[in-house]
Design an enzyme around this catalytic site. Structure first.
Site, mmCIF file in Angstrom:
data_model
loop_
_atom_site.group_PDB
_atom_site.id
_atom_site.type_symbol
_atom_site.label_atom_id
_atom_site.label_comp_id
_atom_site.label_asym_id
_atom_site.label_seq_id
_atom_site.Cartn_x
_atom_site.Cartn_y
_atom_site.Cartn_z
ATOM 1 N N CYS A 12 45.128 56.620 42.928
ATOM 2 C CA CYS A 12 43.902 57.032 42.378
ATOM 3 C C CYS A 12 44.007 58.505 41.370
ATOM 4 C CB CYS A 12 42.777 57.459 43.686
ATOM 5 S SG CYS A 12 41.013 57.821 42.912
ATOM 6 N N ASP B 94 37.216 46.629 40.314
ATOM 7 C CA ASP B 94 37.050 48.317 40.720
ATOM 8 C C ASP B 94 35.791 48.577 39.980
ATOM 9 O OD1 ASP B 94 37.483 50.629 40.668
ATOM 10 O OD2 ASP B 94 39.751 50.601 40.617
ATOM 11 N N HIS C 241 38.677 49.160 43.987
ATOM 12 C CA HIS C 241 39.244 50.335 43.903
ATOM 13 C C HIS C 241 39.775 50.819 45.334
ATOM 14 C CE1 HIS C 241 40.115 54.121 41.926
ATOM 15 N NE2 HIS C 241 39.823 54.636 43.055
#
Length: 169
Positions: A58, A106, A137
């Site tokens: 991330c 995502d 995600h």
């Protein structure tokens, strides 16, 4: 060796800022004879020998990608770096082996943004991109059941560890 930067700075009244829990001073300007280092950037330890790489998830995936553009690590793996699609201009600065991982479902990095990354890295021998189409995600986050996708995580982890083993041995 692993380094996890602490990105939160907690200023103390009348004192220079320090990285939280680390005791290292953050100097706003470099003076004569001093090197300037970004807050949160890893320090190179003299006792470290051999190859070094970076891996991030991330925000960490975005930071690892940025590191590849400003430094010369031996390998970088970026898992769903959310700023990557908006920073494709950095690709021309990257010479190290780089591997991207994204989820095809995502909601934070839409599939069309991932397609832009795919197009930008096509034909670059030092860069791989893998999309786990069924995953969203943070699919590798096993402590967050709402995100975790065990099959996608296992497949991506096999690819990442093989990549790192190849480039860091």
């Amino acid at each position: 060796m692993a380094h996890r930067p602490r990105l939160v700075l907690r200023p103390r009244r009348g004192r220079p800022q320090r990285l939280a829990g680390r005791g290292r001073r953050v100097r706003p300007r470099a003076g004569p004879g001093r090197r300037r280092r970004q807050p949160g950037a890893p320090a190179v330890a003299a006792e470290v020998a051999g190859k070094a790489g970076a891996l991030g998830f991330c925000l960490g995936g975005s930071l690892a990608y940025g590191l590849a553009a400003v430094s010369d690590p031996d390998a970088v793996v970026s898992f769903y770096g959310s700023t990557v699609p908006d920073q494709l201009d950095l690709l021309d600065r990257i010479s190290c082996p780089l591997q991207f991982h994204f989820g095809g479902q995502d909601p934070y990095i839409p599939r069309d943004a991932v397609a832009k990354v795919e197009a930008a890295v096509a034909g670059r021998a030092n860069i791989e991109i893998h999309v786990q189409e069924q995953a969203g995600h943070a699919f590798h986050n096993h402590v967050a059941p709402m995100f975790h996708n065990p099959e996608a995580a296992a497949a991506a982890w096999r690819l990442a560890t093989t990549f790192l083993t190849t480039h860091l041995r």
